[in-house]
Design an enzyme around this catalytic site. Sequence first.
Site: not given
Ligand SMILES: C[C@@](CO)(OP(=O)(O)O)[C@H](O)COP(=O)(O)OP(=O)(O)OC[C@H]1O[C@@H](n2ccc(N)nc2=O)[C@H](O)[C@@H]1O
Ligand SMILES: Nc1ncnc2c1ncn2[C@@H]1O[C@H](COP(=O)(O)OP(=O)(O)O)[C@@H](O)[C@H]1O
Length: 283
Positions: A97, A138, A99, A13
């Site tokens: 990962m 997400d 990213g 995404k």
């Molecule tokens: C910021 C976003 C935007 O799409 O993306 P990514 O850069 O990670 O892909 C997401 O909301 C990320 O979603 P996701 O990667 O599923 O996060 P989670 O595992 O639920 O949360 C990881 C950590 O980020 C923080 N967190 C996450 C989402 C949110 N709305 N508020 C937060 O404060 C929390 O500290 C949580 O413990």
């Molecule tokens: N199947 C999986 N693929 C990638 N990362 C994973 C997976 N399961 C757990 N993780 C953990 O989640 C973290 C965030 O992964 P990813 O979803 O790729 O990144 P982002 O949330 O930045 O898009 C990784 O660094 C890894 O430790």
Amino acid sequence: MSQARLTLPAPAKLNLMLHITGRRADGYHELQTLFQFLDYGDELSFAPREDGEIRLQTEVANVPHDSNLIVKAARALKAQSGCPLGVDIWLKKILPMGGGIGGGSSDAATTLLGLNHLWELGWDEDRLAALGLTLGADVPVFVRGHAAFAEGIGELLTPVDPEEPWYLVLVPQVSVSTAEIFSDPLLTRDTPPIKVRPVPKGNSRNDCLPVVTRRYPDVGNALNLLGKFTEAKLTGTGSCVFGAFPSKAEADKVSALLTETLTGFVAKGANISMLHRKLQTLL
Ligand SMILES: C[C@@](CO)(OP(=O)(O)O)[C@H](O)COP(=O)(O)OP(=O)(O)OC[C@H]1O[C@@H](n2ccc(N)nc2=O)[C@H](O)[C@@H]1O
Ligand SMILES: Nc1ncnc2c1ncn2[C@@H]1O[C@H](COP(=O)(O)OP(=O)(O)O)[C@@H](O)[C@H]1O
């Protein structure tokens, strides 16, 4: 029940914009973000096991099996559905990962939808999305499979249909921890919520960008390089940056210039995820 191996995509995404509008009592941040899928991603294969075991047959570097979102998703679905079956799962890991392109979350969603199909559970999307949210903020959008304007912590989804351009995605060689960015004291957390629908054009900012580029100069460098050709944006909490192009040829041209020094890929934006397009063909 069919014993054949089921192979499904787990698309990436992009966050086309991301505003942080507040912080909840539990520390999670309230967001407004626009999700669109890419026709580019990981691939998972599933084969049922009669002994009830859940086995991920592929090693993922630096991710122990018990922490892998694929295993967590499969275990949670088995526990909550009471299904006696197990599964062997193979993963072709394509997405970087950390990213910001949602690889782990997408793998989890593909596992939920794949096993719902393979184990013939008959769960509806609402139930799968609610379970998905317990695995990560997400996950629900990948379960729903439609481009969406998201609010709450990312789970309140309104389907939208933005243009579907070609994107060049640059992948700086750093893995950004989402938790680290969200805990940075300098993060902007008070952007006024957008109340108008549809969201007016021009709201393309990502509030995470200043904190991410300060901590990861490679991300700022990628933004500057891509910004010479088109508007360059950060997805999620990074590390990936992206720019839109009207055709594959134009995206490829810029890719050829930049990927001499940077890693990247070209992919088409998609409002219906390729996972859902594939599942449709199985019904
Ligand atoms: C910021 C976003 C935007 O799409 O993306 P990514 O850069 O990670 O892909 C997401 O909301 C990320 O979603 P996701 O990667 O599923 O996060 P989670 O595992 O639920 O949360 C990881 C950590 O980020 C923080 N967190 C996450 C989402 C949110 N709305 N508020 C937060 O404060 C929390 O500290 C949580 O413990
Ligand atoms: N199947 C999986 N693929 C990638 N990362 C994973 C997976 N399961 C757990 N993780 C953990 O989640 C973290 C965030 O992964 P990813 O979803 O790729 O990144 P982002 O949330 O930045 O898009 C990784 O660094 C890894 O430790």
